[in-house]
Design a protein around this motif. Structure first.
Motif, PDB file in Angstrom:
ATOM      1  N   ILE A 104      -7.879   6.465   8.328  1.00  0.00           N
ATOM      2  CA  ILE A 104      -8.078   7.918   8.402  1.00  0.00           C
ATOM      3  C   ILE A 104      -6.928   8.663   7.731  1.00  0.00           C
ATOM      4  CG2 ILE A 104      -8.237   9.892   9.976  1.00  0.00           C
ATOM      5  CD1 ILE A 104      -9.667   7.982  11.949  1.00  0.00           C
ATOM      6  N   SER A 105      -5.700   8.225   7.961  1.00  0.00           N
ATOM      7  CA  SER A 105      -4.541   8.884   7.340  1.00  0.00           C
ATOM      8  C   SER A 105      -4.629   8.838   5.822  1.00  0.00           C
ATOM      9  CB  SER A 105      -3.243   8.202   7.805  1.00  0.00           C
ATOM     10  OG  SER A 105      -3.047   8.362   9.182  1.00  0.00           O
ATOM     11  N   ILE A 106      -4.987   7.675   5.273  1.00  0.00           N
ATOM     12  CA  ILE A 106      -5.114   7.550   3.822  1.00  0.00           C
ATOM     13  C   ILE A 106      -6.246   8.420   3.308  1.00  0.00           C
ATOM     14  CG2 ILE A 106      -5.629   5.944   1.942  1.00  0.00           C
ATOM     15  CD1 ILE A 106      -4.395   3.734   3.714  1.00  0.00           C
ATOM     16  N   ALA A 107      -7.372   8.392   4.012  1.00  0.00           N
ATOM     17  CA  ALA A 107      -8.536   9.175   3.599  1.00  0.00           C
ATOM     18  C   ALA A 107      -8.226  10.662   3.570  1.00  0.00           C
ATOM     19  CB  ALA A 107      -9.712   8.892   4.527  1.00  0.00           C
ATOM     20  N   ARG A 108      -7.555  11.168   4.596  1.00  0.00           N
ATOM     21  CA  ARG A 108      -7.207  12.588   4.643  1.00  0.00           C
ATOM     22  C   ARG A 108      -6.243  12.970   3.520  1.00  0.00           C
ATOM     23  NH1 ARG A 108      -6.440  13.561  11.202  1.00  0.00           N
ATOM     24  NH2 ARG A 108      -8.671  13.778  11.674  1.00  0.00           N
ATOM     25  N   ALA A 109      -5.299  12.081   3.234  1.00  0.00           N
ATOM     26  CA  ALA A 109      -4.304  12.362   2.198  1.00  0.00           C
ATOM     27  C   ALA A 109      -4.905  12.368   0.804  1.00  0.00           C
ATOM     28  CB  ALA A 109      -3.172  11.340   2.274  1.00  0.00           C
ATOM     29  N   ARG A 110      -5.965  11.575   0.595  1.00  0.00           N
ATOM     30  CA  ARG A 110      -6.503  11.427  -0.767  1.00  0.00           C
ATOM     31  C   ARG A 110      -7.919  11.960  -0.922  1.00  0.00           C
ATOM     32  NH1 ARG A 110      -2.053  11.637  -2.755  1.00  0.00           N
ATOM     33  NH2 ARG A 110      -2.685  10.762  -4.760  1.00  0.00           N
ATOM     34  N   GLY A 111      -8.440  12.662   0.084  1.00  0.00           N
ATOM     35  CA  GLY A 111      -9.705  13.377  -0.079  1.00  0.00           C
ATOM     36  C   GLY A 111     -10.968  12.569   0.112  1.00  0.00           C
ATOM     37  N   LEU A 112     -10.895  11.480   0.865  1.00  0.00           N
ATOM     38  CA  LEU A 112     -12.069  10.655   1.132  1.00  0.00           C
ATOM     39  C   LEU A 112     -12.701  11.045   2.461  1.00  0.00           C
ATOM     40  CD1 LEU A 112     -13.672   7.951   0.293  1.00  0.00           C
ATOM     41  CD2 LEU A 112     -12.152   6.828   1.920  1.00  0.00           C
ATOM     42  N   THR A 113     -14.008  11.000   2.536  1.00  0.00           N
ATOM     43  CA  THR A 113     -14.739  11.294   3.767  1.00  0.00           C
ATOM     44  C   THR A 113     -15.021  10.002   4.520  1.00  0.00           C
ATOM     45  OG1 THR A 113     -15.791  13.234   2.772  1.00  0.00           O
ATOM     46  CG2 THR A 113     -16.834  12.319   4.740  1.00  0.00           C
ATOM     47  N   LEU A 118       0.834  -1.197   0.000  1.00  0.00           N
ATOM     48  CA  LEU A 118       0.000   0.000   0.000  1.00  0.00           C
ATOM     49  C   LEU A 118       0.869   1.247   0.000  1.00  0.00           C
ATOM     50  CD1 LEU A 118      -2.925   0.957   0.113  1.00  0.00           C
ATOM     51  CD2 LEU A 118      -2.758   0.953   2.601  1.00  0.00           C
ATOM     52  N   ASP A 119       0.951   1.937  -1.128  1.00  0.00           N
ATOM     53  CA  ASP A 119       1.701   3.185  -1.264  1.00  0.00           C
ATOM     54  C   ASP A 119       0.683   4.307  -1.411  1.00  0.00           C
ATOM     55  OD1 ASP A 119       3.240   5.370  -1.955  1.00  0.00           O
ATOM     56  OD2 ASP A 119       4.568   4.236  -3.279  1.00  0.00           O
ATOM     57  N   ILE A 120       0.529   5.117  -0.353  1.00  0.00           N
ATOM     58  CA  ILE A 120      -0.512   6.143  -0.335  1.00  0.00           C
ATOM     59  C   ILE A 120      -0.373   7.105  -1.504  1.00  0.00           C
ATOM     60  CG2 ILE A 120      -1.484   8.088   0.971  1.00  0.00           C
ATOM     61  CD1 ILE A 120      -0.780   6.593   3.525  1.00  0.00           C
ATOM     62  N   GLU A 121       0.851   7.474  -1.829  1.00  0.00           N
ATOM     63  CA  GLU A 121       1.065   8.450  -2.899  1.00  0.00           C
ATOM     64  C   GLU A 121       0.645   7.925  -4.267  1.00  0.00           C
ATOM     65  OE1 GLU A 121       1.873  11.617  -2.415  1.00  0.00           O
ATOM     66  OE2 GLU A 121       1.755  11.116  -0.290  1.00  0.00           O
ATOM     67  N   LYS A 122       0.569   6.620  -4.408  1.00  0.00           N
ATOM     68  CA  LYS A 122       0.168   6.043  -5.694  1.00  0.00           C
ATOM     69  C   LYS A 122      -1.333   5.807  -5.783  1.00  0.00           C
ATOM     70  CE  LYS A 122       4.575   3.824  -6.770  1.00  0.00           C
ATOM     71  NZ  LYS A 122       5.270   2.544  -7.067  1.00  0.00           N
ATOM     72  N   LEU A 123      -2.050   6.041  -4.689  1.00  0.00           N
ATOM     73  CA  LEU A 123      -3.499   5.880  -4.715  1.00  0.00           C
ATOM     74  C   LEU A 123      -4.156   7.106  -5.335  1.00  0.00           C
ATOM     75  CD1 LEU A 123      -4.104   4.343  -1.179  1.00  0.00           C
ATOM     76  CD2 LEU A 123      -4.279   3.176  -3.381  1.00  0.00           C
ATOM     77  N   PRO A 124      -5.247   6.923  -6.071  1.00  0.00           N
ATOM     78  CA  PRO A 124      -5.918   8.075  -6.700  1.00  0.00           C
ATOM     79  C   PRO A 124      -6.571   8.981  -5.666  1.00  0.00           C
ATOM     80  CG  PRO A 124      -7.198   6.074  -7.010  1.00  0.00           C
ATOM     81  CD  PRO A 124      -5.905   5.647  -6.395  1.00  0.00           C
ATOM     82  N   GLU A 125      -6.712  10.262  -6.012  1.00  0.00           N
ATOM     83  CA  GLU A 125      -7.443  11.212  -5.175  1.00  0.00           C
ATOM     84  C   GLU A 125      -8.906  11.223  -5.599  1.00  0.00           C
ATOM     85  OE1 GLU A 125      -5.835  15.049  -4.196  1.00  0.00           O
ATOM     86  OE2 GLU A 125      -3.885  14.483  -4.996  1.00  0.00           O
ATOM     87  N   ILE A 126      -9.775  11.476  -4.634  1.00  0.00           N
ATOM     88  CA  ILE A 126     -11.208  11.546  -4.916  1.00  0.00           C
ATOM     89  C   ILE A 126     -11.528  12.800  -5.721  1.00  0.00           C
ATOM     90  CG2 ILE A 126     -13.485  11.892  -3.863  1.00  0.00           C
ATOM     91  CD1 ILE A 126     -12.512   9.027  -3.611  1.00  0.00           C
ATOM     92  N   ASP A 127     -12.350  12.624  -6.750  1.00  0.00           N
ATOM     93  CA  ASP A 127     -12.836  13.734  -7.576  1.00  0.00           C
ATOM     94  C   ASP A 127     -14.359  13.684  -7.560  1.00  0.00           C
ATOM     95  OD1 ASP A 127     -13.284  15.740  -9.402  1.00  0.00           O
ATOM     96  OD2 ASP A 127     -12.613  14.592 -11.152  1.00  0.00           O
ATOM     97  N   SER A 128     -14.974  14.508  -6.704  1.00  0.00           N
ATOM     98  CA  SER A 128     -16.421  14.429  -6.524  1.00  0.00           C
ATOM     99  C   SER A 128     -16.961  15.721  -5.928  1.00  0.00           C
ATOM    100  CB  SER A 128     -16.771  13.261  -5.595  1.00  0.00           C
ATOM    101  OG  SER A 128     -18.138  13.279  -5.236  1.00  0.00           O
TER     102      SER A 128
END
Length: 263
Positions: free
Chosen positions: A219-228, A105-115
């Motif tokens: 929570i850390s991943i969600a905050r980094a990539r814009g997920l609620t 799991l590489d957080i920086e390689k995960l997509p950001e939420i667009d919504s």
């Protein structure tokens, strides 16, 4: 989904024989382009949707159009894709209680939420209550529930022994129905794990809600990539851990506090 099996019931010092409903669990072996990639311990429902959702959230496919065929034989399924020589990183077994990414799991390689999705706390409370009213859970005490909703209401609600499997199923259903997942949100009965968050990010589902807890990594991943992430939705209470801007009735000062608190 369940069978009545014999058991001995004990209450205090009294014993009696009876039948009790028990959730079914079966192994499902999955091969992609001739290579075994997955053995899932799962409930015997919606296999096609599960396969599609799993392949998508594991990034084995990028769209449903990349699937040429899905063939079932007993407890085995063979999938052919448009990229038959694509290298798969590993094989894995998904247990009934947990998931786990096929790769590190590489957080920086995960997509950001667009919504642009926005929900009220009242809307969240209402749909959580609706989605998680499961007769099967009441009967057996051994099932997870995952619901996919949008602002118009219910899209799909799935029950499975594993919440990750159920999430893959609703995602697979949405892909087959050509539903824009950026306008949807997920409701689940169990803990929000980092794997649940990862699947939502890959699918571009902007909000995940649970009546249970979450984890620090989620929570850390969600905050980094814009997920609620919203947890402990019970009665009139809930905890919003990330992405507070998508909850329309939160005061702006509280949203600012949440955004600053990255620890």
């Amino acid at each position: 989904m369940f069978r009545d099996l014999p058991c001995i019931k004990a209450e205090g010092e009294s014993f009696s024989t009876d039948l009790h409903p028990v959730i079914e669990e079966i192994p499902l072996a999955v091969s992609v382009n001739g290579r075994h990639v997955l053995t899932a311990m799962t409930s015997p429902v919606m296999f096609r949707e599960f396969i599609i959702g799993f392949l998508y959230t594991e990034r084995i496919i990028r769209s449903i159009e990349e699937i040429e065929s899905i063939r079932f034989e007993g407890n085995s399924v063979s999938v052919l894709t448009t990229e038959p020589f694509k290298i798969l990183t590993s094989q894995k077994t998904v247990l009934s209680g947990c998931g786990g990414s096929m790769s590190f799991l590489d957080i920086e390689k995960l997509p950001e939420i667009d919504s642009n999705l926005s929900l009220s706390t009242e809307n969240i409370r209402t749909t959580v209550k609706e989605a998680l009213e499961s007769e099967l859970h009441v009967k057996t005490g051994g099932i997870h529930v995952v619901g996919l909703y949008d602002t118009k209401g219910r899209i799909a609600v799935v029950e499975d022994i594993g919440r990750h499997n159920a999430l893959d199923r609703v995602i697979g259903y949405a892909l087959e129905q050509k539903i824009d997942l950026s306008g949807t949100y997920v409701i689940c009965s169990g803990r929000i794990s980092s794997e649940m968050v990862r699947k939502c990010l890959v699918a571009n589902i902007p909000v995940i809600v649970s009546r249970g807890a979450t984890t620090t990594l989620a929570i850390s991943i969600a905050r980094a990539r814009g997920l609620t992430i919203i947890g402990f939705v019970r009665g009139k209470k809930m905890n919003i851990y990330s992405g507070g801007k998508r909850v329309s009735d939160i005061p702006s000062r509280d949203i600012s506090y949440l955004e600053k608190d990255q620890g």
